[in-house]
Design an enzyme around this catalytic site. Structure first.
Site, PDB file in Angstrom:
ATOM      1  CG  MET A  30      -1.912  -1.193   1.128  1.00 35.41           C
ATOM      2  SD  MET A  30      -3.425  -0.968   2.047  1.00 35.41           S
ATOM      3  CE  MET A  30      -2.799  -0.859   3.692  1.00 35.41           C
ATOM      4  CB  ALA A  32       3.857   4.795   3.242  1.00 34.63           C
ATOM      5  CG  LEU A  33       7.152   1.350  -0.905  1.00 35.35           C
ATOM      6  CD1 LEU A  33       7.864   0.999  -2.204  1.00 35.35           C
ATOM      7  CD2 LEU A  33       6.194   0.229  -0.511  1.00 35.35           C
ATOM      8  CG  HIS A  34       8.639   0.120   5.911  1.00 35.07           C
ATOM      9  ND1 HIS A  34       8.920  -1.228   5.900  1.00 35.07           N
ATOM     10  CD2 HIS A  34       7.310   0.221   6.157  1.00 35.07           C
ATOM     11  CE1 HIS A  34       7.822  -1.910   6.165  1.00 35.07           C
ATOM     12  NE2 HIS A  34       6.823  -1.064   6.308  1.00 35.07           N
ATOM     13  N   GLY A  36      11.233  -2.869   5.270  1.00 33.67           N
ATOM     14  CA  GLY A  36      10.496  -4.147   5.290  1.00 33.67           C
ATOM     15  C   GLY A  36       9.992  -4.480   3.884  1.00 33.67           C
ATOM     16  CG  HIS A  37       6.938  -2.070   2.088  1.00 28.49           C
ATOM     17  ND1 HIS A  37       6.865  -0.934   2.855  1.00 28.49           N
ATOM     18  CD2 HIS A  37       5.707  -2.647   2.166  1.00 28.49           C
ATOM     19  CE1 HIS A  37       5.656  -0.824   3.367  1.00 28.49           C
ATOM     20  NE2 HIS A  37       4.930  -1.846   2.978  1.00 28.49           N
ATOM     21  CD  GLN A  61      -6.075  -3.725   2.908  1.00 31.80           C
ATOM     22  OE1 GLN A  61      -5.950  -4.168   1.770  1.00 31.80           O
ATOM     23  NE2 GLN A  61      -5.127  -3.862   3.821  1.00 31.80           N
ATOM     24  CE  LYS A 151       4.066  -4.409  11.135  1.00 30.37           C
ATOM     25  NZ  LYS A 151       2.823  -4.204  10.373  1.00 30.37           N
ATOM     26  CB  SER A 188       3.135   2.306   5.948  1.00 28.38           C
ATOM     27  OG  SER A 188       3.728   1.424   5.025  1.00 28.38           O
TER      28      SER A 188
HETATM   29  P1  AMP Z   1       1.526  -3.046   3.450  1.00 28.09           P
HETATM   30  O1  AMP Z   1       2.067  -2.007   2.518  1.00 28.09           O
HETATM   31  O2  AMP Z   1       1.552  -2.653   4.875  1.00 28.09           O
HETATM   32  O3  AMP Z   1       0.213  -3.606   2.986  1.00 28.09           O
HETATM   33  O4  AMP Z   1       2.559  -4.245   3.366  1.00 28.09           O
HETATM   34  C1  AMP Z   1       2.912  -4.848   2.144  1.00 28.09           C
HETATM   35  C2  AMP Z   1       3.678  -6.114   2.437  1.00 28.09           C
HETATM   36  O5  AMP Z   1       4.872  -5.790   3.165  1.00 28.09           O
HETATM   37  C3  AMP Z   1       2.892  -7.109   3.303  1.00 28.09           C
HETATM   38  O6  AMP Z   1       3.127  -8.415   2.820  1.00 28.09           O
HETATM   39  C4  AMP Z   1       3.481  -6.899   4.671  1.00 28.09           C
HETATM   40  O7  AMP Z   1       3.374  -8.034   5.502  1.00 28.09           O
HETATM   41  C5  AMP Z   1       4.939  -6.610   4.319  1.00 28.09           C
HETATM   42  N1  AMP Z   1       5.593  -5.905   5.409  1.00 28.09           N
HETATM   43  C6  AMP Z   1       5.146  -4.806   6.050  1.00 28.09           C
HETATM   44  N2  AMP Z   1       5.988  -4.469   7.058  1.00 28.09           N
HETATM   45  C7  AMP Z   1       6.985  -5.389   7.045  1.00 28.09           C
HETATM   46  C8  AMP Z   1       8.159  -5.601   7.845  1.00 28.09           C
HETATM   47  N3  AMP Z   1       8.481  -4.794   8.844  1.00 28.09           N
HETATM   48  N4  AMP Z   1       8.947  -6.659   7.534  1.00 28.09           N
HETATM   49  C9  AMP Z   1       8.636  -7.490   6.513  1.00 28.09           C
HETATM   50  N5  AMP Z   1       7.547  -7.345   5.722  1.00 28.09           N
HETATM   51  C10 AMP Z   1       6.735  -6.320   5.990  1.00 28.09           C
END
Ligand code: AMP
Length: 283
Positions: A30, A32-34, A36-37, A61, A151, A188
């Site tokens: 979604m 706002a990448l960090h 983890g992404h 969602q 996560k 994010s």
């Molecule tokens: P989101 O943008 O929050 O929907 O996350 C996109 C994907 O990145 C999902 O599969 C999350 O589980 C994964 N994700 C989010 N935060 C982390 C993190 N800290 N470490 C690993 N994967 C992550």
């Protein structure tokens, strides 16, 4: 990196890449990448020769409209980070593209227990929304591999179930949680926290580790209550849950048998931001 907004163009690119023999990896996000992404994207580039990332804030969602409105957007930075990470295609659809007939009266998935426990209990309808968007994104991308983060442990289980229900042959790859040095899981939503909030938020992971270190065979209800109190005294305003759940199906495992591998999961609010995290404990 090519940026595509339309499913038709995306499909053309993917069909050509698949015909050339490329393995297609897909990372839905979604934005706002960090880090983890980015770790998910890097993992995808190791396993696949053509990597697609989507950025789409999925309205179906969000059970809390305020959370949807306040969801951070950092598109320019995201594009730079994805290019650097080796992403080949960024899919950036509008809502008309994902939900051409609107977002009302959509299909329902028979997810079973996993839908209404833990996150599902506090975010009614959330996982139906997750399934709807991921199913549509998979139909558009048609990847060989789908990369998800540990996560969101329950989300991984829900998507695995949805893949079964829809007979999709994509292979799921689950990537471990990436954390700040404080232990705080990158998210994010952390972008909405103050400097002080970010420091205090590390208590969520610390508390999950505290439960992990003190889990006993038999009843752990007292331990869970102590953990909630610890979180509140560390500066969290409210705790939705701290839970011990069976690793295979997320059923309550607070009465632990000493053998079952469990997730220790938590969801709590700090500075009005809802954070989630989990650890796996092998019995
Ligand atoms: P989101 O943008 O929050 O929907 O996350 C996109 C994907 O990145 C999902 O599969 C999350 O589980 C994964 N994700 C989010 N935060 C982390 C993190 N800290 N470490 C690993 N994967 C992550």
């Amino acid at each position: 990196m090519v940026i595509l907004k339309k499913i038709t163009f995306l499909k053309e690119v993917i069909t050509q890449k698949s015909a050339e023999g490329h393995q297609i990896g897909f990372v839905p996000t979604m934005g706002a990448l960090h880090e983890g992404h980015i770790t998910l994207v890097e993992q995808a580039t190791k396993q696949c020769s053509f990597v697609v990332v989507s950025i789409y804030i999925n309205p179906t969602q969000f059970n809390n409209p305020d959370d949807f409105k306040k969801y951070p957007i950092t598109l320019e930075q995201d594009i730079l980070a994805l290019t650097k990470a080796g992403c080949d295609a960024l899919f950036l659809p509008d809502t008309d593209e994902i939900y051409p007939t609107g977002t009302a009266n959509l299909e329902l998935y028979e997810l079973g227990l996993i839908e209404n426990t833990l996150e599902g209990r506090y975010r009614p309808g959330h996982f139906q929304g997750v399934c709807r968007v991921v199913n549509r994104l998979l139909a558009a991308v048609n990847p060989d591999y789908l990369f998800l983060g540990q996560k969101d442990a329950q989300q991984c289980k829900v998507i695995a179930k949805m893949l079964q229900l829809t007979n999709r042959s994509v292979q799921l790859v689950i990537v471990p949680t990436i954390r700040a040095t404080s232990g705080l899981a990158l998210s994010s939503r952390n972008k909405r926290l103050s400097e002080e909030g970010l420091i205090k938020a590390a208590a969520l992971y610390e508390t999950l580790l505290f439960v992990q270190e003190n889990i006993e065979i038999g009843n752990n209800d007292g331990l869970i209550e102590t953990a909630k109190t610890r979180l509140l005294s560390a500066g969290f305003e409210a705790v939705d849950y701290i839970a011990i759940a069976d690793h295979s199906n997320l059923a309550d495992a607070s009465h632990w048998d000493g053998k079952t591998t469990v997730y220790i999961l938590g969801a709590a609010f700090i500075e009005g931001v809802r954070l989630i995290d989990n650890t796996i404990f092998v019995g």
